[in-house]
Design an enzyme around this catalytic site. Structure first.
Site, PDB file in Angstrom:
ATOM      1  N   ARG A   1       0.817  -1.217   0.000  1.00  0.00           N
ATOM      2  CA  ARG A   1       0.000   0.000   0.000  1.00  0.00           C
ATOM      3  C   ARG A   1       0.852   1.269   0.000  1.00  0.00           C
ATOM      4  O   ARG A   1       0.339   2.359  -0.187  1.00  0.00           O
ATOM      5  CB  ARG A   1      -0.925   0.021   1.216  1.00  0.00           C
ATOM      6  CG  ARG A   1      -1.964  -1.071   1.198  1.00  0.00           C
ATOM      7  CD  ARG A   1      -2.908  -0.983   2.361  1.00  0.00           C
ATOM      8  NE  ARG A   1      -2.418  -0.075   3.388  1.00  0.00           N
ATOM      9  CZ  ARG A   1      -2.800  -0.068   4.635  1.00  0.00           C
ATOM     10  NH1 ARG A   1      -3.681  -0.928   5.043  1.00  0.00           N
ATOM     11  NH2 ARG A   1      -2.300   0.778   5.512  1.00  0.00           N
ATOM     12  N   CYS A   2       2.154   1.138   0.197  1.00  0.00           N
ATOM     13  CA  CYS A   2       3.063   2.282   0.284  1.00  0.00           C
ATOM     14  C   CYS A   2       3.688   2.575  -1.079  1.00  0.00           C
ATOM     15  O   CYS A   2       4.328   1.702  -1.682  1.00  0.00           O
ATOM     16  CB  CYS A   2       4.157   1.982   1.307  1.00  0.00           C
ATOM     17  SG  CYS A   2       5.486   3.190   1.365  1.00  0.00           S
ATOM     18  N   SER A   3       3.539   3.793  -1.558  1.00  0.00           N
ATOM     19  CA  SER A   3       4.078   4.151  -2.879  1.00  0.00           C
ATOM     20  C   SER A   3       5.599   4.041  -2.917  1.00  0.00           C
ATOM     21  O   SER A   3       6.172   3.633  -3.934  1.00  0.00           O
ATOM     22  CB  SER A   3       3.628   5.550  -3.284  1.00  0.00           C
ATOM     23  OG  SER A   3       4.136   6.524  -2.393  1.00  0.00           O
TER      24      SER A   3
END
Length: 117
Positions: free
Chosen positions: A10-12
């Site tokens: 979920r972390c860019s």
């Protein structure tokens, strides 16, 4: 080259770091650390490989860290590793480990990973 990435999809920044690794033709071991957190010994090893105290790998704005307040054992690496194992959302991300050469780096910014590839 054996690479492990402690990854949060979920972390860019984590996704971008993974893309850099894969663009080099490397298929890393992907550990989604929120589901499978590294054990306390591994956490202490990662900090040693990066060359920082474990306390520098904490996301201090995460809810678990803020809620814990003074209960976070910042002055005891072993106790902190156990606490972090129980609260993996506080771990900085992504962390990339070169398992063959005992090196590690935080992929913030993602281009940092190039230093060990």
């Amino acid at each position: 080259m054996t690479i492990t990435i402690y990854h949060n999809p979920r972390c860019s920044k984590s996704r971008a770091t993974l893309e850099i690794i894969q663009s080099k033709g490397i298929t890393p071991n992907i550990v989604e650390y929120l589901h499978t957190p590294p054990d306390p010994d591994t956490l202490e090893k990662i900090a040693r490989l990066i060359g920082v105290p474990l306390g520098e790998l904490l996301r201090r704005d995460e809810d678990d860290f803020v809620a814990a307040g003074d209960d976070v054992p910042l002055d005891d690496e072993t106790a902190l590793a156990r606490w972090l194992y129980e609260h993996p959302s506080v771990l900085e991300r992504p962390i990339v480990v070169d398992d063959d050469n005992d090196r590690a780096i935080v992929g913030r910014p993602p281009k940092n990973v190039n230093a060990i590839l």
